[in-house]
Design a protein around this motif. Structure first.
Motif, mmCIF file in Angstrom:
data_model
loop_
_atom_site.group_PDB
_atom_site.id
_atom_site.type_symbol
_atom_site.label_atom_id
_atom_site.label_comp_id
_atom_site.label_asym_id
_atom_site.label_seq_id
_atom_site.Cartn_x
_atom_site.Cartn_y
_atom_site.Cartn_z
ATOM 1 N N MET A 1 0.843 -1.069 0.032
ATOM 2 C CA MET A 1 -0.081 0.042 -0.122
ATOM 3 C C MET A 1 0.616 1.486 -0.064
ATOM 4 N N GLU A 2 0.468 2.264 -0.432
ATOM 5 C CA GLU A 2 1.047 3.494 -0.541
ATOM 6 C C GLU A 2 0.188 4.717 -0.271
ATOM 7 N N TRP A 3 0.678 5.768 0.591
ATOM 8 C CA TRP A 3 -0.258 6.810 0.751
ATOM 9 C C TRP A 3 0.549 8.018 0.512
ATOM 10 N N ARG A 4 -0.143 9.205 0.265
ATOM 11 C CA ARG A 4 0.568 10.450 0.079
ATOM 12 C C ARG A 4 -0.277 11.468 0.636
ATOM 13 N N VAL A 5 0.404 12.023 1.785
ATOM 14 C CA VAL A 5 -0.168 12.884 2.356
ATOM 15 C C VAL A 5 0.490 14.217 2.625
ATOM 16 N N ARG A 6 -0.268 15.233 2.740
ATOM 17 C CA ARG A 6 0.502 16.563 2.808
ATOM 18 C C ARG A 6 0.454 17.319 4.337
ATOM 19 N N THR A 7 -0.135 16.977 5.267
ATOM 20 C CA THR A 7 -0.143 17.601 6.526
ATOM 21 C C THR A 7 0.038 16.426 7.733
ATOM 22 N N GLU A 8 0.248 16.965 8.787
ATOM 23 C CA GLU A 8 0.465 16.199 10.129
ATOM 24 C C GLU A 8 -0.687 15.504 10.031
ATOM 25 N N GLU A 10 -3.329 14.705 8.122
ATOM 26 C CA GLU A 10 -3.450 13.770 7.387
ATOM 27 C C GLU A 10 -2.631 12.177 7.510
ATOM 28 N N THR A 11 -1.586 12.645 7.996
ATOM 29 C CA THR A 11 -0.593 11.528 8.450
ATOM 30 C C THR A 11 -1.156 10.608 9.484
ATOM 31 N N ALA A 12 -1.559 11.380 10.588
ATOM 32 C CA ALA A 12 -2.254 10.687 11.742
ATOM 33 C C ALA A 12 -3.582 9.912 11.287
ATOM 34 N N LEU A 13 -4.259 10.600 10.616
ATOM 35 C CA LEU A 13 -5.417 10.031 9.818
ATOM 36 C C LEU A 13 -5.015 8.542 9.327
ATOM 37 N N VAL A 14 -4.127 8.678 8.440
ATOM 38 C CA VAL A 14 -3.703 7.200 7.633
ATOM 39 C C VAL A 14 -3.382 6.352 8.721
ATOM 40 N N ALA A 15 -2.492 6.889 9.919
ATOM 41 C CA ALA A 15 -2.001 5.823 11.042
ATOM 42 C C ALA A 15 -3.318 5.264 11.645
ATOM 43 N N GLN A 16 -4.114 5.897 11.975
ATOM 44 C CA GLN A 16 -5.601 5.562 12.836
ATOM 45 C C GLN A 16 -6.135 4.763 11.810
ATOM 46 N N THR A 36 9.847 13.606 6.165
ATOM 47 C CA THR A 36 8.915 13.495 5.197
ATOM 48 C C THR A 36 7.607 12.781 6.135
ATOM 49 N N GLY A 37 7.608 12.587 7.413
ATOM 50 C CA GLY A 37 6.623 12.389 8.477
ATOM 51 C C GLY A 37 6.648 10.749 9.010
ATOM 52 N N LYS A 38 7.661 10.292 8.850
ATOM 53 C CA LYS A 38 7.726 8.861 9.147
ATOM 54 C C LYS A 38 7.725 8.803 10.748
ATOM 55 N N THR A 39 8.315 9.708 11.624
ATOM 56 C CA THR A 39 8.192 9.622 12.970
ATOM 57 C C THR A 39 6.832 10.088 13.386
ATOM 58 N N THR A 40 6.323 11.098 12.710
ATOM 59 C CA THR A 40 4.768 11.772 12.673
ATOM 60 C C THR A 40 3.839 10.527 12.713
ATOM 61 N N PHE A 41 4.066 9.744 11.632
ATOM 62 C CA PHE A 41 3.215 8.588 11.533
ATOM 63 C C PHE A 41 3.408 7.574 12.451
#
Length: 65
Positions: A1-8, A10-16, A36-41
């Motif tokens: 799977m692959e996701w492209r997000v633009r904001t923190e 959106e990143t949190a939403l994908v994780a959820q 790129t948001g790896k830690t945020t995710f």
């Protein structure tokens, strides 16, 4: 799977959205350059999984009483 997000957010939403799909032993590989948001995710994913575990524990404790 692959996701492209633009904001923190959106990143949190994908994780959820991914968290309920994970089972013990699953591996999540994160790819991206610095910033790129790896830690945020990862933080959002752990936060959601811990919340689920605590809710499960409380529910089972109350039911056992």
């Amino acid at each position: 799977m692959e996701w492209r997000v633009r904001t923190e957010a959106e990143t949190a939403l994908v994780a959820q959205q991914i968290a309920p799909l994970l089972k013990i032993g699953d591996v999540v590989a994160l790819k991206g350059t610095l910033g790129t948001g790896k830690t945020t995710f990862t933080r959002a994913l752990i936060r959601f999984l811990l919340k689920q575990a605590i809710e499960f524990s409380i529910k089972n404790t109350v039911m056992a009483m």
